[in-house]
Design a protein around this motif. Structure first.
Motif, PDB file in Angstrom:
ATOM      1  N   UNK A 120       0.874  -1.216  -0.122  1.00  0.00           N
ATOM      2  CA  UNK A 120       0.008   0.036  -0.171  1.00  0.00           C
ATOM      3  C   UNK A 120       0.816   1.345   0.038  1.00  0.00           C
ATOM      4  N   UNK A 121       2.243   1.168   0.384  1.00  0.00           N
ATOM      5  CA  UNK A 121       3.006   2.373   0.368  1.00  0.00           C
ATOM      6  C   UNK A 121       2.794   3.041  -1.095  1.00  0.00           C
ATOM      7  N   UNK A 122       2.685   2.190  -2.131  1.00  0.00           N
ATOM      8  CA  UNK A 122       2.782   2.766  -3.641  1.00  0.00           C
ATOM      9  C   UNK A 122       1.733   3.871  -3.695  1.00  0.00           C
ATOM     10  N   UNK A 123       0.614   3.843  -2.647  1.00  0.00           N
ATOM     11  CA  UNK A 123      -0.341   4.912  -3.058  1.00  0.00           C
ATOM     12  C   UNK A 123       0.047   6.373  -2.167  1.00  0.00           C
ATOM     13  N   UNK A 124       1.352   6.171  -1.764  1.00  0.00           N
ATOM     14  CA  UNK A 124       1.805   7.402  -0.958  1.00  0.00           C
ATOM     15  C   UNK A 124       1.130   7.475   0.381  1.00  0.00           C
ATOM     16  N   UNK A 125       1.157   8.634   0.967  1.00  0.00           N
ATOM     17  CA  UNK A 125       0.558   9.205   2.127  1.00  0.00           C
ATOM     18  C   UNK A 125       1.592   8.749   3.423  1.00  0.00           C
ATOM     19  N   UNK A 126       1.331   9.191   4.400  1.00  0.00           N
ATOM     20  CA  UNK A 126       2.032   8.882   5.729  1.00  0.00           C
ATOM     21  C   UNK A 126       1.190   8.516   6.907  1.00  0.00           C
ATOM     22  N   UNK A 127       0.979   7.259   7.332  1.00  0.00           N
ATOM     23  CA  UNK A 127      -0.058   6.999   8.305  1.00  0.00           C
ATOM     24  C   UNK A 127      -0.192   8.144   9.569  1.00  0.00           C
ATOM     25  N   UNK A 128       0.984   8.631   9.774  1.00  0.00           N
ATOM     26  CA  UNK A 128       0.751   9.580  10.941  1.00  0.00           C
ATOM     27  C   UNK A 128       0.900  10.968  10.573  1.00  0.00           C
ATOM     28  N   UNK A 129       0.774  11.343   9.272  1.00  0.00           N
ATOM     29  CA  UNK A 129       0.836  12.762   8.773  1.00  0.00           C
ATOM     30  C   UNK A 129       2.222  13.443   9.235  1.00  0.00           C
ATOM     31  N   UNK A 130       2.153  14.546   9.609  1.00  0.00           N
ATOM     32  CA  UNK A 130       3.130  15.213  10.465  1.00  0.00           C
ATOM     33  C   UNK A 130       3.748  14.632  11.789  1.00  0.00           C
ATOM     34  N   UNK A 131       2.578  13.641  12.329  1.00  0.00           N
ATOM     35  CA  UNK A 131       3.357  13.153  13.398  1.00  0.00           C
ATOM     36  C   UNK A 131       4.000  11.963  13.381  1.00  0.00           C
TER      37      UNK A 131
END
Length: 355
Positions: free
Chosen positions: A324-335
């Motif tokens: 799922x990393x291929x979709x980008x994003x960061x689980x905790x955002x700026x955290x």
């Protein structure tokens, strides 16, 4: 006559409601008793219960999906020391959840064997189900609230001053207009949908429930094809609410509740999404598969009269790559991710996915 959840409850209604807060009538569709003690713990303490570190004890059985939500949110926000937890065993009788896992079968803080005692401290004539999660005031040993849906939202919004540094915003204000109806949909069609299948009182009720459940799962799968999490690039409360049903799907719901069109592991998008969350600190490290199976298969004797707990399935797949990393994003955002599991709250070895 008492009032709970905005509705008066007559003494004659008590017999309908089980310890788990659900009931089923032969020949009819399943209904959930959705009346709860709706008192809130807030920063201002308007209800008489103000946010205060160490004052409240969260009673949350790992087996229960609703209680599991509170354990996940509490961990993601770093509230473990602020809101200590007590964990009943995975099974209960018709009377109460009990603290079977603690020494002597007694919660070490509340000094009770049955959670029911904390409800009776709140109201000696308490008429409804003895449910988890429950937030108990340690000052008098009485339940403050068992309104699980509001409880986790309040952890995010009312306990902000006690969040760990780097805690994620699980209920972003700018997303609430979209999140709230999505979470209602997940609750009615998926979280509660599996129960609607399992406790259906007739073939027609089951058929309708089955169709509704898988229609909703397909709808959510479509949503997650192009976004890593339900609201986009970061984890929110909506993901927590969906996860606790998905993680129980193959272990319990597929067989026990007859939700057997497909296993979760046969639904590619949802399976990858669920594994992504499971492998994220704060999610999988709250899951005890053995307790989950023990609860459903031993407690629901109307569905499983023998009480036999199945040996399978193999849960090691939860640790496999999800991509799922291929979709980008960061689980905790700026955290940042939460730290190690609090001492004493580790999942027992026999309940882990690598068992």
């Amino acid at each position: 006559m008492k009032t709970y959840g905005g509705r008066a409850v007559a003494d004659s209604e008590r017999a309908e409601h089980t310890t788990g807060g659900v009931y089923s009538v032969p020949g009819q569709s399943f209904e959930r008793d959705s009346r709860y003690i709706t008192t809130r713990v807030t920063r201002g303490g308007e209800s008489g219960y103000a946010v205060e570190s160490g004052r409240y004890r969260l009673i949350a059985a790992r087996a229960c999906p609703w209680a599991n939500r509170t354990l996940i949110v509490r961990r993601l926000l770093g509230l473990e020391d602020v809101i200590p937890a007590g964990m009943p065993g995975p099974t209960h009788d018709a009377d109460s959840w009990t603290f079977d896992l603690d020494e002597g079968g007694v919660d070490p803080v509340l000094k009770i064997h049955r959670l029911k005692d904390a409800y009776l401290k709140r109201d000696p004539d308490y008429p409804l189900g003895i449910t988890v999660p429950a937030l108990v005031d340690t000052r008098d040993g009485a339940v403050v609230t068992n309104d699980f849906a509001q409880m986790t939202l309040d952890f995010s919004t009312e306990w902000v001053e006690h969040h760990r540094e780097g805690a994620p915003d699980l209920y972003p204000e700018h997303l609430r207009e979209e999140m709230d109806p999505l979470m209602r949909y997940i609750y009615t069609e998926i979280n509660n949908g599996v129960y609607r299948c399992g406790f259906a009182g007739s073939q027609s009720a089951y058929d309708e429930a089955y169709a509704r459940l898988f229609d909703a799962l397909d709808t959510i799968s479509d949503r997650l094809e192009t976004r890593r999490f339900l609201m986009g690039d970061t984890i929110t409360e909506a993901d927590v609410r969906l996860f606790t049903t998905l993680v129980r799907f193959d272990a319990v719901y597929h067989g026990h509740f007859k939700t057997n069109r497909s296993k979760l592991s046969e639904m590619p998008v949802l399976w990858a999404y669920a594994r992504d969350l499971f492998q994220t600190p704060g999610f999988g490290d709250t899951i005890d598969f053995q307790q989950i199976k023990s609860h459903y298969y031993e407690v629901h004797t109307d569905i499983n009269p023998s009480g036999i707990v199945p040996a399978g399935p193999d849960n090691s797949g939860w640790l496999s790559e999800h991509g799922r990393e291929a979709l980008g994003g960061r689980p905790f955002g700026e955290g940042t991710p939460p730290g190690p599991v609090a001492p004493g709250e580790e999942v027992r070895p026999e309940g882990r996915a690598d068992a």
